[in-house]
Write an enzyme that holds these catalytic residues in place. Structure first.
Site, PDB file in Angstrom:
ATOM      1  N   HIS A  98       1.618  -7.105   1.425  1.00  0.00           N
ATOM      2  CA  HIS A  98       2.042  -5.755   1.817  1.00  0.00           C
ATOM      3  C   HIS A  98       3.391  -5.811   2.530  1.00  0.00           C
ATOM      4  CE1 HIS A  98       1.866  -1.635   3.208  1.00  0.00           C
ATOM      5  NE2 HIS A  98       2.007  -2.041   4.451  1.00  0.00           N
TER       6      HIS A  98
ATOM      7  N   ARG B 180       0.931  -4.435  -6.699  1.00  0.00           N
ATOM      8  CA  ARG B 180       1.717  -5.103  -5.670  1.00  0.00           C
ATOM      9  C   ARG B 180       1.475  -6.612  -5.791  1.00  0.00           C
ATOM     10  NH1 ARG B 180      -0.781  -4.273  -0.379  1.00  0.00           N
ATOM     11  NH2 ARG B 180      -1.254  -6.501  -0.432  1.00  0.00           N
TER      12      ARG B 180
ATOM     13  N   TYR C 108      -7.878 -10.647   1.381  1.00  0.00           N
ATOM     14  CA  TYR C 108      -8.672  -9.516   0.890  1.00  0.00           C
ATOM     15  C   TYR C 108      -8.642  -9.312  -0.616  1.00  0.00           C
ATOM     16  CZ  TYR C 108      -4.029  -7.367   1.507  1.00  0.00           C
ATOM     17  OH  TYR C 108      -2.682  -7.085   1.474  1.00  0.00           O
TER      18      TYR C 108
END
Length: 361
Positions: A263, A259, A272
């Site tokens: 998100h 990805r 993160y």
């Protein structure tokens, strides 16, 4: 020691990160260079669509949006392998597969803009596919139910569902594959392993060596695929669909990708994951490798790329305008399509909302 069972998970790849062939036995569809160009153009269209979608959200014209950046090979590979009569149960970011099957960007925008009419796809074969599913993994059960219906009716149709790496840890996923294995259903579930379930990394998502092997426990054919290699994805999907169509049961495919974006537009992935990891993923991204392969074959170049991007820009302008010009539904629409006969409590709420609207006018 007596061994009760053994298993292996095959890994499938045709093009490496640089777009070089790593095996010579190309599937028939990949020998048709004109077709491969069309697949690349759809991948490029999907990326243009994705960038435009994020821009719309950032300017307040769209609600929270889930990007598909980096998933183009996985999604287009899935959609292009399916037949029109098959049924697709997506999650919420597989736009490349849906665009191939006839979903229009304006419908995607309506959905993310808060208008459920976006789920009412107007073109075939998408018209008989399932709506977007934001609840994690429930679409796997919808697909399994469809597959059971196909088997009962004796129809040579296949139900396909897509799920993320995180979603493959949910009970809905396990329930679906268990039913598919026990009843030999024509079901194909593609786990699009993009390495991150929001902020949860793959390494702590599951202790399994591969996510593909989860299908082994259910008795399904299972394979891990380079999800950035559209030839490998399309080939694995075609094989799985053919097995299912011929009564040989279901499959679980793990498509290993990444990805590249957040998100959703409500997320900040920099909190993160590190820059080095993302940079490494960009070096393996799907668009670059297919483009290099097509250029080496003499069927694509930068001039064609720029011309196609210009066409995509025009296409997106038309779709965005169609979305922005769509008339808003009456406020009562939120009550009118849930029950055949509106319950008393909802009828009371409906009347109250109408009274507020009448006062506003």
């Amino acid at each position: 020691m007596t061994i009760a069972a053994k298993f292996e998970i095959e890994y499938l790849q045709y093009l490496d990160a640089e777009g070089k062939q790593v095996r010579d036995d190309l599937p028939e569809f990949a020998k048709d260079l004109g077709h491969m160009v069309e697949l690349y153009k759809l991948m490029l269209s999907t990326r243009v669509f994705d960038a435009k979608s994020i821009a719309l959200q950032r300017t307040g014209k769209l609600g929270t949006y889930a990007s598909c950046l980096g998933h183009e090979a996985a999604h287009v590979g899935i959609g292009s392998a399916m037949r029109p009569e098959d049924v697709y149960a997506p999650s919420y970011r597989e736009y490349g597969a849906q665009l191939y099957r006839g979903v229009q960007p304006r419908e995607v925008y309506m959905y993310w803009g808060g208008d459920e009419r976006g789920n009412d796809y107007q073109k075939e074969p998408a018209r008989h596919d399932f709506a977007w599913s934001v609840p994690i993994a429930t679409q796997c059960l919808h697909a399994a139910g469809s597959a059971l219906a196909f088997k009962i009716r004796g129809e040579k149709r296949v139900a396909v569902a897509t799920i993320g790496d995180g979603g493959s840890s949910k009970g809905d996923f396990y329930g679906a594959i268990n039913m598919a294995g026990a009843r030999e259903l024509p079901l194909v579930i593609a786990i699009v392993n993009n390495q991150w379930a929001i902020s949860v990394p793959r390494k702590i998502q599951s202790g399994a060596q591969t996510l593909a092997q989860k299908g082994i426990a259910a008795g399904l054919y299972s394979i891990q695929v380079d999800g950035n290699d559209i030839i490998a994805v399309r080939k694995a999907m075609e094989d799985a669909l053919e097995r299912a169509r011929n009564g040989q049961g279901g499959s679980v495919l793990e498509l290993v990708t990444y990805r590249l974006g957040d998100h959703t537009t409500a997320d900040d992935a920099r909190r993160y994951r590190g820059k080095d990891e993302v940079d490494e993923a960009w070096a393996k991204e799907p668009m670059k490798r297919l483009k290099h392969w097509l250029v080496a074959k003499g069927v694509w170049d930068d001039a064609k790329e720029e011309a196609w991007k210009a066409e995509c820009d025009d296409w997106m302008d038309n779709e965005v305008n169609a979305y922005l010009e769509t008339k808003t539904q009456p406020v009562t629409a939120m009550f009118d399509y849930i029950f055949a006969e509106v319950p008393a409590d909802l009828a009371k709420q409906r009347d109250y909302v109408l009274s507020l609207e009448n006062k506003a006018h």
